[in-house]
Design a protein around this motif. Structure first.
Motif, PDB file in Angstrom:
ATOM      1  N   TRP A  61     -22.370  -8.865  26.188  1.00  0.00           N
ATOM      2  CA  TRP A  61     -22.533  -7.326  25.793  1.00  0.00           C
ATOM      3  C   TRP A  61     -24.025  -6.719  26.158  1.00  0.00           C
ATOM      4  CZ3 TRP A  61     -19.064  -7.798  21.017  1.00  0.00           C
ATOM      5  CH2 TRP A  61     -17.961  -7.032  21.535  1.00  0.00           C
ATOM      6  N   THR A 116     -27.686  -2.680  32.265  1.00  0.00           N
ATOM      7  CA  THR A 116     -27.649  -2.980  33.689  1.00  0.00           C
ATOM      8  C   THR A 116     -28.193  -1.940  34.566  1.00  0.00           C
ATOM      9  OG1 THR A 116     -25.397  -1.950  34.064  1.00  0.00           O
ATOM     10  CG2 THR A 116     -25.841  -4.244  33.735  1.00  0.00           C
ATOM     11  N   HIS A 128     -23.894  -6.391  29.857  1.00  0.00           N
ATOM     12  CA  HIS A 128     -22.801  -5.490  30.313  1.00  0.00           C
ATOM     13  C   HIS A 128     -23.176  -4.013  30.064  1.00  0.00           C
ATOM     14  CE1 HIS A 128     -19.105  -3.502  30.802  1.00  0.00           C
ATOM     15  NE2 HIS A 128     -19.327  -2.619  29.631  1.00  0.00           N
ATOM     16  N   HIS A 129     -24.229  -3.692  29.029  1.00  0.00           N
ATOM     17  CA  HIS A 129     -24.742  -2.438  28.577  1.00  0.00           C
ATOM     18  C   HIS A 129     -26.033  -1.975  29.090  1.00  0.00           C
ATOM     19  CE1 HIS A 129     -21.175  -1.152  26.081  1.00  0.00           C
ATOM     20  NE2 HIS A 129     -21.280  -2.268  25.581  1.00  0.00           N
TER      21      HIS A 129
END
Length: 52
Positions: free
Chosen positions: A39, A45, A42-43
């Motif tokens: 996560w 980047t 994913h968040h």
């Protein structure tokens, strides 16, 4: 969407430690780490666009 998942895995890991299940505890701890790092990547980047 499923931000409760790391907390649920950690709670299950604590419960398995409480019930003296070391193998399951390590698996749940590893799953918690994997979900949290996934996560994060994913968040986190895109660089933050600060304007001072």
């Amino acid at each position: 969407m499923y931000m409760f998942l790391p907390f649920l895995l950690a709670l299950a890991g604590c419960a398995s430690v409480w019930h003296a299940r070391p193998g399951l505890s390590y698996v749940l701890w590893g799953a918690t780490v994997v979900v949290t790092v996934a996560w994060f990547f994913h968040h986190a980047t895109d660089p933050l666009k600060f304007s001072f």
